[in-house]
Design an enzyme around this catalytic site. Structure first.
Site, short mmCIF file in Angstrom:
data_model
loop_
_atom_site.label_atom_id
_atom_site.label_comp_id
_atom_site.label_asym_id
_atom_site.label_seq_id
_atom_site.Cartn_x
_atom_site.Cartn_y
_atom_site.Cartn_z
N HIS A 97 -65.79 26.73 12.99
CA HIS A 97 -65.22 25.39 13.07
C HIS A 97 -64.29 25.27 14.28
O HIS A 97 -64.28 24.24 14.96
CB HIS A 97 -64.46 25.06 11.77
CG HIS A 97 -63.97 23.65 11.71
ND1 HIS A 97 -64.82 22.56 11.75
CD2 HIS A 97 -62.72 23.13 11.62
CE1 HIS A 97 -64.11 21.44 11.69
NE2 HIS A 97 -62.83 21.77 11.61
N ASP B 295 -66.20 13.57 11.13
CA ASP B 295 -65.58 12.92 9.99
C ASP B 295 -64.26 12.30 10.43
O ASP B 295 -63.86 12.43 11.60
CB ASP B 295 -65.42 13.90 8.82
CG ASP B 295 -64.57 15.13 9.15
OD1 ASP B 295 -63.63 15.04 9.97
OD2 ASP B 295 -64.83 16.19 8.55
N TYR C 73 -65.73 19.23 6.76
CA TYR C 73 -66.80 19.89 7.53
C TYR C 73 -68.06 19.04 7.66
O TYR C 73 -69.15 19.56 7.77
CB TYR C 73 -67.12 21.28 6.95
CG TYR C 73 -65.92 22.18 6.95
CD1 TYR C 73 -65.42 22.70 8.14
CD2 TYR C 73 -65.25 22.48 5.77
CE1 TYR C 73 -64.29 23.51 8.16
CE2 TYR C 73 -64.13 23.29 5.77
CZ TYR C 73 -63.66 23.80 6.97
OH TYR C 73 -62.53 24.60 6.97
N ASN D 166 -69.22 17.41 10.27
CA ASN D 166 -69.15 17.24 11.72
C ASN D 166 -70.39 17.88 12.33
O ASN D 166 -70.89 18.88 11.81
CB ASN D 166 -67.90 17.92 12.29
CG ASN D 166 -66.64 17.45 11.60
OD1 ASN D 166 -66.23 16.32 11.76
ND2 ASN D 166 -66.02 18.33 10.84
N HIS E 200 -79.91 15.43 30.08
CA HIS E 200 -80.36 16.62 29.36
C HIS E 200 -79.20 17.61 29.20
O HIS E 200 -78.55 17.97 30.16
CB HIS E 200 -81.50 17.27 30.14
CG HIS E 200 -82.14 18.39 29.42
ND1 HIS E 200 -82.75 19.44 30.06
CD2 HIS E 200 -82.29 18.66 28.09
CE1 HIS E 200 -83.24 20.28 29.18
NE2 HIS E 200 -82.96 19.84 27.97
#
Length: 134
Positions: A101, A28, A123, A125, A20
């Site tokens: 990012h 990418d 982007y 990801n 958990h």
């Protein structure tokens, strides 16, 4: 032989090892992997395998509590974003958290595993946070 969609041994082992709150990165082809972060490199060539195919296979075995996306994803609007929105609305990805990012890349450190796809859209990801089934 397994009955679920996920056939890759390394990915199945990674999912089986999750607890958990553990993080799984699907990135990418250009997403950096921090030193020491376990990597499952699936990239074969440009676009193969694509991000969404890997995500769908992973979701066939992984319980997801939440996910993190880079704020820049909203600006870049990669093709996968529409499906991520649909999966979020359907509850398959749990609650969403937006981060920069740079923060997303920093959070890759300490991930249980990072998966490199052949995706070549900027982007594309995602960090999945493992939930529990009980």
């Amino acid at each position: 032989m397994k009955k679920t969609a996920l056939l890759n041994i390394a990915l199945s082992q990674a999912v089986a090892s999750l607890g958990h709150g553990d993080r799984v990165v699907i990135g990418d082809a250009g997403m950096p992997v921090p030193p020491g972060t376990p990597l499952v490199d699936l990239a074969v060539t440009h676009g193969i395998p694509d991000f969404l195919s890997v995500l769908q296979a992973l979701l066939s075995e992984m319980q997801v509590e939440s996910h993190l996306l880079a704020e820049e994803t909203l600006t870049a609007q990669p093709p996968a974003l529409a499906e991520l929105e649909r999966l979020t609305a359907a509850g398959a990805l749990g609650r969403r958290q937006w981060v920069s990012h740079e923060e997303l890349k920093a959070l890759c450190q300490g991930a249980r595993v990072q998966i490199r796809t052949g995706e070549c859209q900027p982007y594309t990801n995602l960090i999945l946070v493992a939930g529990v089934t009980f």
